[in-house]
Design an enzyme around this catalytic site. Structure first.
Site, PDB file in Angstrom:
ATOM      1  N   CYS A 133       0.760  -1.434   0.009  1.00  0.00           N
ATOM      2  CA  CYS A 133       0.003  -0.100  -0.177  1.00  0.00           C
ATOM      3  C   CYS A 133       0.906   1.212   0.052  1.00  0.00           C
ATOM      4  CB  CYS A 133      -0.876   0.106   1.312  1.00  0.00           C
ATOM      5  SG  CYS A 133      -0.214  -0.075   2.838  1.00  0.00           S
ATOM      6  N   HIS A 193      -2.280   0.841   6.804  1.00  0.00           N
ATOM      7  CA  HIS A 193      -2.641   1.047   5.339  1.00  0.00           C
ATOM      8  C   HIS A 193      -3.005   2.307   4.967  1.00  0.00           C
ATOM      9  CE1 HIS A 193      -4.022  -1.282   1.963  1.00  0.00           C
ATOM     10  NE2 HIS A 193      -5.044  -0.410   1.992  1.00  0.00           N
ATOM     11  N   HIS A 234      -5.828   2.040  -4.028  1.00  0.00           N
ATOM     12  CA  HIS A 234      -4.732   1.456  -3.016  1.00  0.00           C
ATOM     13  C   HIS A 234      -4.461   0.007  -3.603  1.00  0.00           C
ATOM     14  CE1 HIS A 234      -7.835  -0.772  -0.284  1.00  0.00           C
ATOM     15  NE2 HIS A 234      -8.409  -0.417  -1.571  1.00  0.00           N
TER      16      HIS A 234
END
Length: 242
Positions: A135, A185, A197
């Site tokens: 990510c 994240h 993402h």
């Protein structure tokens, strides 16, 4: 190109001011001397410094501790990859950008992530070199593509940016997820309550996709929305601390 002997000689005479090397190919960096877990990747052209020479693990694998110059990120380089280094002709120099300059570059950073999504890809822990990213690696690569440097990991990126309310999100802002204790994240807001993402298969997808900041989205969107921590705006390009 350099050899391990070259590195040893250079380190002995300049340990107080480490020599700077430039990667001649994409390289993997690991999170320990065993080199069995990817920490990050160094794209061709990136600069690094050797921290000590050499380090041998208990199982016999040999690796060298390094620090990437652009983001101060540490890792371990396999000895066999030393051949892919060359002494940098000039030291890395970070470029300072104003918030206004950064804003003009955000559309191209967003475009980078859309282009990355169109390639066959999967989530790769430590991945910063396409087509496979984690990510924060996707965020770092997207911003680097337009000359903006970000720290490496999601929690570092969260600490680096300027917080903004979810209601005030603009395309190009970063959205963070995780626990109350730490961001684990990150995604890039693209407008219309959506963000792009790279996420792992344990969250319902294996690779780059677009999800919604809403409890009403699909199972992947819902899973991440329950972990939403906040968001922020990139106002500067990272300046190395070392």
């Amino acid at each position: 190109m350099v050899s391990l002997t070259d590195l040893q000689a250079a380190f002995e005479v300049s340990s107080s001011q480490p020599v700077e090397y430039q990667c001649q190919a994409h390289l993997n960096l690991y999170d320990g001397p065993e080199s069995d877990r990817l920490a990050t990747q160094a794209a061709k052209g990136r600069h690094l410094q050797i921290l000590s020479i050499p380090a041998t693990s208990s199982n016999g694998a040999t690796a060298i501790p390094v620090r990437l110059c652009e983001d101060d990120y540490p890792g371990w380089l396999r000895v066999e990859d030393v051949a892919e280094l060359a002494i940098a002709t000039t030291a890395y120099q970070a470029i300072a950008l104003s918030a206004a300059e950064i804003q003009t570059r955000l559309p191209e950073a967003i475009a980078f992530t859309y282009a990355a999504m169109q390639q066959a890809n999967y989530y790769l822990w430590g991945g910063t070199v396409g087509p496979n990213y984690d990510c924060s690696g996707l965020m770092q690569a997207a911003f680097t593509s337009v000359g903006i440097q970000l720290p490496r990991d999601a929690y570092q990126q969260e600490a680096f940016i300027q917080p903004v309310a979810i209601e005030e999100l603009q395309p190009g802002d970063l959205v963070f997820f995780g626990s109350p204790a730490k961001a684990t994240h990150v995604g890039l807001y693209v407008g219309d309550h959506s963000y792009i993402h790279s996420s792992g298969k344990e969250q319902g997808r294996n690779g780059i996709g677009i999800d919604r900041l809403s409890e009403q989205g699909d199972i992947v969107s819902q899973t991440y929305y329950r972990q939403l921590r906040g968001a922020g705006r990139v106002m500067a390009s990272y300046q190395p601390q070392s």
